[in-house]
Design a protein around this motif. Structure first.
Motif, PDB file in Angstrom:
ATOM      1  N   THR A  93      47.230  21.183  -7.453  1.00 47.52           N
ATOM      2  CA  THR A  93      46.535  21.836  -8.562  1.00 47.52           C
ATOM      3  C   THR A  93      45.030  21.860  -8.344  1.00 47.52           C
ATOM      4  O   THR A  93      44.382  22.893  -8.523  1.00 47.52           O
ATOM      5  CB  THR A  93      46.863  21.121  -9.887  1.00 47.52           C
ATOM      6  N   VAL A  94      44.476  20.745  -7.944  1.00 47.75           N
ATOM      7  CA  VAL A  94      43.027  20.668  -7.735  1.00 47.75           C
ATOM      8  C   VAL A  94      42.590  21.574  -6.588  1.00 47.75           C
ATOM      9  O   VAL A  94      41.602  22.300  -6.696  1.00 47.75           O
ATOM     10  CB  VAL A  94      42.589  19.202  -7.498  1.00 47.75           C
ATOM     11  N   LEU A  95      43.332  21.542  -5.468  1.00 45.89           N
ATOM     12  CA  LEU A  95      42.945  22.334  -4.303  1.00 45.89           C
ATOM     13  C   LEU A  95      43.087  23.834  -4.535  1.00 45.89           C
ATOM     14  O   LEU A  95      42.298  24.617  -4.002  1.00 45.89           O
ATOM     15  CB  LEU A  95      43.764  21.928  -3.076  1.00 45.89           C
ATOM     16  N   THR A  96      44.091  24.245  -5.310  1.00 45.35           N
ATOM     17  CA  THR A  96      44.323  25.674  -5.494  1.00 45.35           C
ATOM     18  C   THR A  96      43.583  26.256  -6.686  1.00 45.35           C
ATOM     19  O   THR A  96      42.936  27.283  -6.566  1.00 45.35           O
ATOM     20  CB  THR A  96      45.818  25.980  -5.642  1.00 45.35           C
ATOM     21  N   TYR A  97      43.681  25.623  -7.822  1.00 41.53           N
ATOM     22  CA  TYR A  97      43.132  26.219  -9.037  1.00 41.53           C
ATOM     23  C   TYR A  97      41.711  25.771  -9.358  1.00 41.53           C
ATOM     24  O   TYR A  97      40.888  26.579  -9.776  1.00 41.53           O
ATOM     25  CB  TYR A  97      44.052  25.927 -10.225  1.00 41.53           C
ATOM     26  N   ASN A  98      41.398  24.528  -9.152  1.00 43.77           N
ATOM     27  CA  ASN A  98      40.056  24.037  -9.485  1.00 43.77           C
ATOM     28  C   ASN A  98      39.046  24.327  -8.385  1.00 43.77           C
ATOM     29  O   ASN A  98      37.978  24.881  -8.643  1.00 43.77           O
ATOM     30  CB  ASN A  98      40.089  22.546  -9.789  1.00 43.77           C
ATOM     31  N   LEU A  99      39.341  23.921  -7.154  1.00 42.46           N
ATOM     32  CA  LEU A  99      38.400  24.090  -6.043  1.00 42.46           C
ATOM     33  C   LEU A  99      38.570  25.411  -5.301  1.00 42.46           C
ATOM     34  O   LEU A  99      37.687  25.806  -4.536  1.00 42.46           O
ATOM     35  CB  LEU A  99      38.534  22.919  -5.060  1.00 42.46           C
ATOM     36  N   LYS A 100      39.721  26.052  -5.461  1.00 48.07           N
ATOM     37  CA  LYS A 100      40.041  27.326  -4.813  1.00 48.07           C
ATOM     38  C   LYS A 100      39.893  27.248  -3.284  1.00 48.07           C
ATOM     39  O   LYS A 100      39.418  28.184  -2.651  1.00 48.07           O
ATOM     40  CB  LYS A 100      39.202  28.450  -5.395  1.00 48.07           C
TER      41      LYS A 100
END
Length: 142
Positions: A29-36
């Motif tokens: 979630t963090v790598l895809t949606y937050n940090l892109k």
């Protein structure tokens, strides 16, 4: 895992699965949606399902097996072997997901992926050791 000669107690394995699931899901979630840094290909249902299966089933199973073998093995060669195997399998599966356009790296690279895998392995070992001690101290062993 059923055929492993030595395993962590069932309660420790149950707790470890829950902790691994939480961290793997949050990582994605963090790598895809937050940090892109990574983009998941959602245009194809089979590709999206392969990502879910890899993330929620395969990685969890590999890390759980890694913790069970590493924490119960008496020989250093077995520990080194399972560590290298776990790392390489996760790198290979990540490469297959990229090759099949399931994952698209936008700001992520192989070095960052390797560091993330090592961090997941260390986290799994620390939590496994904690749960192993907690279960034995509380007397939850059959």
């Amino acid at each position: 895992m059923v055929s492993l000669p030595n395993k962590l107690p069932l309660a420790a394995n149950f707790l470890l699965v829950m902790v691994i699931e939480v961290i793997v899901t949050n990582k994605l979630t963090v790598l895809t949606y937050n940090l892109k840094l990574i983009q998941i290909n959602t245009s194809s249902i089979p590709r999206y399902l392969s990502m879910i299966l890899e993330n929620d089933v395969f990685v969890t199973f590999v890390l759980l097996t890694f913790a069970n073998v590493f924490l119960t093995a008496s020989k250093a060669s077995t520990r080194w072997g399972i560590s290298v195997y776990t790392f390489l399998v996760q790198m290979f599966v990540g490469a297959m997901l990229r090759w099949n356009s399931v994952l698209i790296y936008t700001g992520w690279n192989l070095f960052m992926e390797a560091v993330m895998i090592i961090a997941l392995m260390i986290y799994t070992l620390l939590m496994g050791r904690l749960f192993q001690r907690m279960v034995s101290k509380e007397g939850w062993i059959r």
